[in-house]
Design an enzyme around this catalytic site. Structure first.
Site, PDB file in Angstrom:
ATOM      1  N   GLU A 131       0.814  -0.824  -0.237  1.00 31.42           N
ATOM      2  CA  GLU A 131      -0.085   0.060  -0.078  1.00 31.42           C
ATOM      3  C   GLU A 131       0.615   1.392   0.331  1.00 31.42           C
ATOM      4  O   GLU A 131       1.558   1.888   1.227  1.00 31.42           O
ATOM      5  CB  GLU A 131      -0.922  -0.357   1.022  1.00 31.42           C
ATOM      6  CG  GLU A 131      -1.444   1.643   1.654  1.00 31.42           C
ATOM      7  CD  GLU A 131      -2.371   1.402   2.552  1.00 31.42           C
ATOM      8  OE1 GLU A 131      -2.631   2.109   3.053  1.00 31.42           O
ATOM      9  OE2 GLU A 131      -2.890   0.249   3.393  1.00 31.42           O
TER      10      GLU A 131
ATOM     11  N   ASP B 191      -3.693  10.985   8.696  1.00 28.64           N
ATOM     12  CA  ASP B 191      -2.425  10.602   8.981  1.00 28.64           C
ATOM     13  C   ASP B 191      -1.550  11.140  10.040  1.00 28.64           C
ATOM     14  O   ASP B 191      -1.619  11.895  10.912  1.00 28.64           O
ATOM     15  CB  ASP B 191      -1.163  10.790   7.686  1.00 28.64           C
ATOM     16  CG  ASP B 191      -1.193  10.200   6.536  1.00 28.64           C
ATOM     17  OD1 ASP B 191      -1.731   9.258   6.561  1.00 28.64           O
ATOM     18  OD2 ASP B 191      -1.418  10.631   5.576  1.00 28.64           O
TER      19      ASP B 191
END
Length: 264
Positions: free
Chosen positions: A50, A61
């Protein structure tokens, strides 16, 4: 069209284990080094890669990944570099490569153009964390035309109606968010993930992979008690940052060992 991502998960299952999905940002610490890191991650036992193009507003994130992506942007990363990196990686490894991207860059680039360039570079599909199936008609059409996988996210807060939509629209697997909030390591995974996978199964989802907060072989093994794959990001990015390719390889091999039943 058959899904290379689903095939990789099924192959792991046939070996009596779960799948290990490993995340790294493209362009960190630089573009060539990120290619080497991705290849090393695959060779260390990741079943699916990924890879994330850096984005200026990474709302999901955690700090470790944010710092890496900001460094890549500061070094001059451009979205087109995604395909340069993918071509180099897919020429050297057989594992399917998914691109994890926020939706705005894809829209700016052009959905069909992005899909075509992703396919040409050897990519297997997209993970799209900030777009839902009901808002993704262009991408669903492009992915059906190209045969690329489309991985949508399901969260513990998702309604049954939303989960039914995600189950129907996703191919490859459903990205099952273990906890609410941003990515990063947690001492204990949220039990909500187990309940969410059960709800997805009730909607006919064959492959559910759990991500966000998984950082140790023990957590990988725990998730694979009920899910088909474990997704690790922050722990791998930190290992690359602190120990280079050697550190990344060591961490990835340990995490991959957690996919085997003997680890439980």
């Amino acid at each position: 069209m058959s899904s290379r991502v689903a095939a990789a998960i099924s192959a792991a299952k046939a070996e009596g284990r779960g799948a290990f999905v490993g995340y790294l940002p493209i362009g960190y610490p630089d573009l060539d080094a990120s290619v080497e890191a991705a290849v090393a991650l695959a060779e260390a036992g990741a079943d699916i890669l990924e890879l994330g193009p850096p984005y200026s507003d990474p709302v999901m994130d955690g700090l470790v990944i944010q710092e890496a992506t900001q460094a890549a942007l500061a070094a001059g990363f451009r979205l087109g570099d995604t395909f340069t990196a993918l071509r180099a990686i897919t020429a050297r490894v057989d594992v399917p490569v998914l691109v994890m991207t926020y939706w705005n860059p894809v829209m700016q680039y052009g959905v069909d153009r992005f899909a075509d360039d992703l396919l040409a570079a050897g990519g297997a599909g997209l993970i799209t964390p900030d777009i839902t199936p009901d808002a993704a008609a262009d991408w669903i059409a492009a992915s059906e035309r190209t045969g690329l996988d489309r991985v949508f996210l399901a969260a513990p807060t998702s309604t049954d109606e939303r989960l039914a939509m995600i189950a129907e629209a996703s191919t490859g697997f459903v990205y099952t968010v273990s906890t609410m909030g941003i990515t990063g390591e947690r001492a204990e995974l949220d039990a909500a993930a187990r309940g969410l996978v059960a709800r997805l199964r009730a909607h006919g989802v064959e492959h559910a992979c759990v991500g966000i907060g998984i950082s140790t072989p023990e957590q990988v093994a725990g998730v694979l008690d009920y899910a088909d794959g474990a997704i690790v990001g922050t722990a791998l990015v930190r290992a690359l940052r602190d120990g280079g390719i050697a550190g990344l390889t060591e961490t990835a091999e340990a995490l991959a060992a957690g996919t085997a039943p003997a680890a439980k």
